[in-house]
Design an enzyme around this catalytic site. Structure first.
Site, PDB file in Angstrom:
ATOM      1  N   CYS A 132       0.994  -1.517   0.050  1.00 27.01           N
ATOM      2  CA  CYS A 132      -0.076  -0.075   0.008  1.00 27.01           C
ATOM      3  C   CYS A 132       0.550   1.015  -0.263  1.00 27.01           C
ATOM      4  CB  CYS A 132      -0.935  -0.177   1.950  1.00 27.01           C
ATOM      5  SG  CYS A 132      -1.934   1.263   1.177  1.00 27.01           S
ATOM      6  N   CYS A 135      -0.409   4.096   2.351  1.00 27.79           N
ATOM      7  CA  CYS A 135       0.212   3.920   3.761  1.00 27.79           C
ATOM      8  C   CYS A 135       1.409   4.004   4.198  1.00 27.79           C
ATOM      9  CB  CYS A 135      -0.818   2.610   3.940  1.00 27.79           C
ATOM     10  SG  CYS A 135      -2.408   1.906   3.402  1.00 27.79           S
ATOM     11  N   ASP A 136       2.472   3.648   2.991  1.00 28.56           N
ATOM     12  CA  ASP A 136       3.095   3.695   3.912  1.00 28.56           C
ATOM     13  C   ASP A 136       4.658   4.376   2.939  1.00 28.56           C
ATOM     14  OD1 ASP A 136       2.318   1.599   5.685  1.00 28.56           O
ATOM     15  OD2 ASP A 136       3.004   0.269   3.850  1.00 28.56           O
TER      16      ASP A 136
END
Length: 313
Positions: A132, A135-136
């Site tokens: 992701c 997300c990261d």
């Protein structure tokens, strides 16, 4: 007999459980052997509102579970092997628990990221391996990273990651890309993206501090190469967890559940879907939680309507 059964946890299922429990509907939540969804494999979550310093993914899920239990939700652990949605009450077959009857069902079973199934991959999730970018990506500022994949999602993730990374290497096992021309053109026009095509990933390499690179096979020469990087993003798609439904609900061509626009209602009255199992676009914890709230309210309104109809009848 349960008024509402939620299949699956994660941000969507647990949010639905909180809302239904506060409405005194005493929901039963069925969680798999690895409860909490994909956030339990994430270390730091920095984009969930209300946590300015960030929060560990497993801690966030544990807090949401406690909140649901506080208001009266109950939990059982086991795989749902089969469901009968042909008539109400619905029947669920749960491994180790037998048959469960439900007046309504909320599906929050999520979608599982596809992995390459190579050595060093799963054990380094959270240590440099991710599925992701949104997300990261923030954790890879000024670092060289690799994106594996050849479809639209890989092009999109590679472009997004150039906001943070010093360089993004796109690895694909074929020379040709499956991505649409516009997405390919956009990626090729990005000066931060370099290309390592016709190479098959063999192993994620890591040291004490995390990922150090990706070992690949050059399919043209047959030789093995090492691409040094501090992060490897796998972008080869997701699989919605709907197989156990046996095709009883309408899905799109990739298997994601279809809901009536603006609601969480499926094609079967009394069955609702929330979170990533019906969302192949956003796939974020906060958007999943939002649809969990929607599913609970839709479920509550449905039960109210049924009750009123029975009283009138």
């Amino acid at each position: 007999m349960h008024k509402a059964v939620i299949i699956g946890t994660g941000p969507s299922g647990l949010t639905a459980a909180i809302y239904l429990a506060r409405a005194n509907l005493n929901p039963l939540v069925i969680e798999g052997p690895e409860p909490g969804g994909q956030l339990t494999t994430t270390t730091e979550v920095e984009n969930f509102p209300g946590f300015p310093e960030g929060i560990l993914g497993p801690e966030l899920m544990a807090n949401m579970r406690k909140q649901a239990e506080r208001f009266g939700a109950t939990f059982v652990t086991g795989w749902v092997n089969a469901v009968d949605l042909s008539k109400r009450p619905f029947t669920l077959q749960v491994e180790g628990k037998g048959e469960i009857k439900a007046e309504t069902v909320i599906l929050s079973t999520g979608a599982s990221a596809k992995y390459l199934s190579i050595p060093g991959e799963k054990e380094n999730v959270g240590r440099g391996v991710s599925t992701c970018a949104t997300c990261d990506g923030f954790f890879f500022r000024n670092k060289k990273i690799i994106v594996v994949g050849g479809g639209d999602s890989a092009m999109e993730e590679a472009n997004f990651l150039t906001r943070f990374a010093s360089e993004v290497v796109l690895v694909n096992r074929r020379t040709e890309l499956r991505a649409s021309k516009i997405m390919q053109d956009r990626a090729r026009a990005n000066g931060k993206i370099s290309w390592s095509l016709n190479r098959t990933p063999l192993e994620v390499l890591a040291g004490d501090r995390g990922v150090t690179g990706l070992k690949v096979r050059n399919n043209e020469s047959g030789l093995e190469e090492v691409i040094e990087a501090e992060g490897v993003f796998i972008a080869i798609g997701h699989t919605p967890n709907t197989k156990f439904l046996g095709g009883q609900l309408e899905t799109d061509e990739t298997g994601y559940l279809l809901v009536k626009p603006g609601t969480t209602e499926t094609n079967i009255p009394g069955v609702f879907a929330c979170g990533d199992v019906q969302d192949n676009r956003y796939r974020q914890a906060i958007s999943a939680a939002g649809t969990g709230c929607m599913a609970a309210i839709d479920c509550e309104k449905f039960l109210e309507a049924v009750e009123q109809a029975e009283l009138v009848g």
